[in-house]
Write a protein that holds these residues in place. Structure first.
Motif, short mmCIF file in Angstrom:
data_model
loop_
_atom_site.label_atom_id
_atom_site.label_comp_id
_atom_site.label_asym_id
_atom_site.label_seq_id
_atom_site.Cartn_x
_atom_site.Cartn_y
_atom_site.Cartn_z
N LEU A 144 0.81 -1.22 0.00
CA LEU A 144 0.00 0.00 0.00
C LEU A 144 0.85 1.27 0.00
CD1 LEU A 144 -2.74 -1.04 2.56
CD2 LEU A 144 -3.09 -0.58 0.12
N TYR A 145 1.83 1.35 0.87
CA TYR A 145 2.52 2.61 1.09
C TYR A 145 3.86 2.72 0.38
CZ TYR A 145 -1.22 3.31 4.29
OH TYR A 145 -2.47 3.44 4.82
N ARG A 193 -5.73 -5.71 8.05
CA ARG A 193 -4.28 -5.86 8.27
C ARG A 193 -3.57 -4.51 8.24
NH1 ARG A 193 -2.74 -11.10 4.49
NH2 ARG A 193 -3.92 -12.60 5.73
N ALA A 194 -3.92 -3.69 7.27
CA ALA A 194 -3.26 -2.38 7.14
C ALA A 194 -3.58 -1.51 8.35
CB ALA A 194 -3.69 -1.70 5.85
N LEU A 233 -0.85 -0.14 11.01
CA LEU A 233 -0.64 1.28 11.28
C LEU A 233 -0.82 1.60 12.76
CD1 LEU A 233 -2.37 2.83 8.15
CD2 LEU A 233 0.09 2.72 8.64
N LEU A 234 -1.80 0.97 13.39
CA LEU A 234 -1.99 1.19 14.83
C LEU A 234 -0.80 0.65 15.62
CD1 LEU A 234 -5.79 0.34 15.20
CD2 LEU A 234 -4.70 2.58 15.46
N ARG A 235 -0.30 -0.51 15.23
CA ARG A 235 0.86 -1.08 15.93
C ARG A 235 2.09 -0.21 15.72
NH1 ARG A 235 2.03 -7.03 15.08
NH2 ARG A 235 3.56 -6.49 16.65
N LEU A 236 2.28 0.31 14.50
CA LEU A 236 3.41 1.20 14.23
C LEU A 236 3.30 2.46 15.09
CD1 LEU A 236 3.86 0.94 10.37
CD2 LEU A 236 5.46 0.16 12.14
N LYS A 237 2.10 2.99 15.18
CA LYS A 237 1.88 4.19 16.00
C LYS A 237 2.25 3.92 17.45
CE LYS A 237 -1.63 7.66 17.02
NZ LYS A 237 -3.01 8.06 16.79
#
Length: 185
Positions: free
Chosen positions: A146-147, A170-171, A175-179
């Motif tokens: 995606l990114y 999944r995305a 993103l929440l886990r990365l944050k």
């Protein structure tokens, strides 16, 4: 009045009112990230510069649409840069390069487009690489397609052979886990 110390949110509010100097400050802060994103997505030097220019035209025209209740100014600006690069790729009917492992020890190491955050409050590449390694392979793959590769959600789901809803889940989870991983205590 110097705009140097203003937040991105304050600068965007000024841009929304037609302040060209505020746009120049945002350009100083984000042009490198936009350029690096376009480079990471496989665009040549001329196309990279086109993406940066087009992204800032979009920022100028659409600054009024920014809503600080929905996203930070940084997230909104990076989304504008990302969408601009994806649109450029689609117009060229080009496909970007895949994200390649770069680890010396055989482990996958991922890199963020741009300089990352540094002493000015920008994300550190090493922290991002560690955070990406903590994602599941499926989450990392969703982020990559995606990114980094710039595919739409529909294209990414088709490429990965999974339902669209699964990809979006999944995305979002990634993103929440990365944050969470990148949040400073």
């Amino acid at each position: 009045m110097s705009l140097e110390g203003l937040s991105d949110e304050a600068l965007l509010a000024l841009v929304a009112r037609g302040d060209e100097e505020a746009l120049r400050w945002l350009f100083r802060r984000y042009a490198g990230s936009f350029l690096a994103l376009a480079r990471r997505m496989g665009l040549d030097a001329a196309a990279q510069e086109d993406v940066v220019q087009e992204a800032f035209v979009r920022v100028w025209k659409n600054a009024r649409q920014f809503d600080p209740r929905r996203a930070s100014a940084r997230a909104w600006l990076l989304a504008v840069g990302h969408h601009t690069a994806v649109d450029h790729l689609r117009r060229l009917e080009a496909r970007p390069k895949a994200l390649e492992p770069q680890g010396e020890d055989g482990e996958e190491a991922f890199d963020l487009p741009g300089d990352g955050l540094n002493e000015e409050g920008h994300l550190d590449r090493v922290r991002l690489q560690r955070a990406l390694k903590r994602l599941s392979p499926e989450e990392r793959e969703a982020i990559e397609v995606l990114y980094y590769q710039g595919h739409s959600h529909q294209e990414a789901a088709r490429l990965l052979g999974i339902p669209l809803g699964t990809l979006k889940t999944r995305a979002r989870r990634a993103l929440l886990r990365l944050k969470e991983e990148l949040h400073e205590p």
